[in-house]
Structure formats: C-alpha cells, structure tokens
Design a protein around this motif. Structure first.
Motif, mmCIF file in Angstrom:
data_model
loop_
_atom_site.group_PDB
_atom_site.id
_atom_site.type_symbol
_atom_site.label_atom_id
_atom_site.label_comp_id
_atom_site.label_asym_id
_atom_site.label_seq_id
_atom_site.Cartn_x
_atom_site.Cartn_y
_atom_site.Cartn_z
ATOM 1 N N THR A 196 -75.040 -73.095 -8.134
ATOM 2 C CA THR A 196 -75.227 -73.773 -9.337
ATOM 3 C C THR A 196 -76.117 -74.938 -9.340
ATOM 4 N N ILE A 197 -76.771 -75.528 -10.011
ATOM 5 C CA ILE A 197 -77.132 -75.986 -10.827
ATOM 6 C C ILE A 197 -76.718 -76.980 -11.845
ATOM 7 N N THR A 198 -76.922 -78.002 -11.860
ATOM 8 C CA THR A 198 -77.087 -79.401 -12.885
ATOM 9 C C THR A 198 -78.090 -79.825 -13.636
ATOM 10 N N ALA A 199 -78.522 -79.990 -13.976
ATOM 11 C CA ALA A 199 -79.673 -81.445 -14.163
ATOM 12 C C ALA A 199 -79.285 -81.894 -15.357
ATOM 13 N N LEU A 200 -79.520 -82.806 -15.354
ATOM 14 C CA LEU A 200 -79.126 -84.166 -15.813
ATOM 15 C C LEU A 200 -80.469 -85.176 -16.152
ATOM 16 N N GLU A 201 -80.422 -85.948 -17.874
ATOM 17 C CA GLU A 201 -81.593 -85.824 -17.836
ATOM 18 C C GLU A 201 -81.583 -87.362 -19.076
ATOM 19 N N PHE A 202 -81.244 -88.142 -19.495
ATOM 20 C CA PHE A 202 -80.963 -88.995 -20.394
ATOM 21 C C PHE A 202 -81.957 -89.423 -21.475
ATOM 22 N N GLY A 203 -81.372 -90.097 -22.695
ATOM 23 C CA GLY A 203 -82.525 -90.577 -23.636
ATOM 24 C C GLY A 203 -82.017 -91.742 -23.998
ATOM 25 N N ASP A 204 -81.986 -92.435 -25.414
ATOM 26 C CA ASP A 204 -81.494 -93.568 -25.382
ATOM 27 C C ASP A 204 -80.368 -93.903 -25.542
ATOM 28 N N ALA A 205 -79.945 -93.208 -26.100
ATOM 29 C CA ALA A 205 -78.122 -93.493 -27.242
ATOM 30 C C ALA A 205 -77.667 -91.747 -26.828
ATOM 31 N N GLY A 206 -78.171 -91.096 -25.362
ATOM 32 C CA GLY A 206 -77.170 -89.948 -25.259
ATOM 33 C C GLY A 206 -77.611 -89.385 -24.171
ATOM 34 N N SER A 207 -76.926 -88.987 -23.385
ATOM 35 C CA SER A 207 -77.450 -87.806 -21.915
ATOM 36 C C SER A 207 -76.888 -86.342 -22.124
ATOM 37 N N ALA A 208 -77.779 -85.758 -21.126
ATOM 38 C CA ALA A 208 -77.229 -84.008 -21.018
ATOM 39 C C ALA A 208 -77.368 -84.404 -20.288
#
Length: 177
Positions: A26-38
């Motif tokens: 399993t891969i989990t990719a994490l990315e940030f935005g200014d007011a949110g993350s995914a």
C-alpha cells in the motif's frame, strides 16, 4: 500555495506506484494545500480512496504562528487541532503503507535537514521529530543563534503538520519526490 491537494495526492500516488513497481504494498501519498491536506491510499493500480482533511500549513500558520515565537499554548493548540482532524483517519491507512509526497513544503524540510537530493529522498520520521523539537526550543526562548532552523510561520506549520501525520500514522519515513 493553492488548495489543489487532492489532485496532487492522486498524482503523487500514481507516480510512486509507477516508480516503485518492485514494492507491491500500500502507498499513502500526502500533499498539503494552504487550508487543507489530502491523502491518497491504495495498493492497486489506482488509489482506493482520496481523503481531504480541513487542515493545511497556511491556515495553521495564520491561526497559531503569526510570529517566530508563538508560545507554548499556541503550539499545543495547533497540535491538538491537527490531531483531532487526522486521528479519525488512522484506521483507513494500513500500518505497512509506504508514504510519499511531492509537496514543496516537505521538500523544504528535507533540504533544511540536508537529506541527499535523490529522485525520492528518504526523510525519516525521527529526523522530522528532532527538527520539530529544535524548532519548539527556539520558539519557547532558546536563542536562535544556536540553530539555523527556519522560524517563519509557514515552515513551522508545515513541520508540525508533517510531524503529526508521520507520528500518528506510524510511518518510519516519507519519500519526497
């Protein structure tokens, strides 16, 4: 930076799956935005889920870290907010998942920690924790001349957010594209 964290999480996940073919987990990719993350999570040819969380480093910085020395209560409040938002997702990410990101904020943390610039830098969770502890020490009054860690609010919020994700999801490291 924009809040395009969901499509970036999906794109990072797809890149990691393509470039890590030999690793079938399993891969989990994490990315940030200014007011949110995914996060994008999965073990097949496409992510099985992409989850958005309403916490991002820009918003954290504006709310808690308006200056270089935010104080203990601001730090604790930021940690508590992040924990409250991400902990419900813990059951959605398998413990053996490999974590990846292409986020420029995480890349900056890797550069500060002098992680060698490889196609997928390995940023260890314990190094992120040590960096966070150094930042906290300065924020709480240790003279900054003893350390060269950035003290700007965006870096602080990104570091705190990354630390919480890595810690609470039990990742040993995050691979930074």
């Amino acid at each position: 930076m924009s809040d395009d964290s969901e499509p970036r999480a999906r794109a990072t996940w797809l890149r990691a799956r393509r470039e890590w073919r030999e690793w079938g987990g399993t891969i989990t990719a994490l990315e940030f935005g200014d007011a949110g993350s995914a996060i994008a999570v999965g073990a097949q040819s496409e992510p099985e889920r992409v989850i958005r969380v309403s916490v991002g480093p820009g918003e954290l910085a504006r709310k808690y870290f308006r200056n270089a020395r935010p104080g203990e209560s601001a730090i604790e409040s930021a940690i508590a907010e992040v924990e409250d938002l991400i902990m419900p997702m813990r059951p959605l990410v398998p413990r053996d998942s490999r974590c990846a990101t292409g986020d420029p904020r995480v890349s900056r943390i890797a550069e500060v920690l002098q992680v060698s610039p490889e196609p997928w830098r390995c940023l260890r969770t314990d190094a992120v924790e040590q960096c966070f502890n150094r930042w906290v020490a300065i924020a709480l009054g240790r003279p900054a001349t003893q350390d060269t860690i950035p003290m700007d609010p965006e870096f602080a919020a990104s570091l705190l957010l990354l630390r919480e994700w890595l810690h609470h999801f039990s990742f040993e490291n995050i691979r930074v594209a």
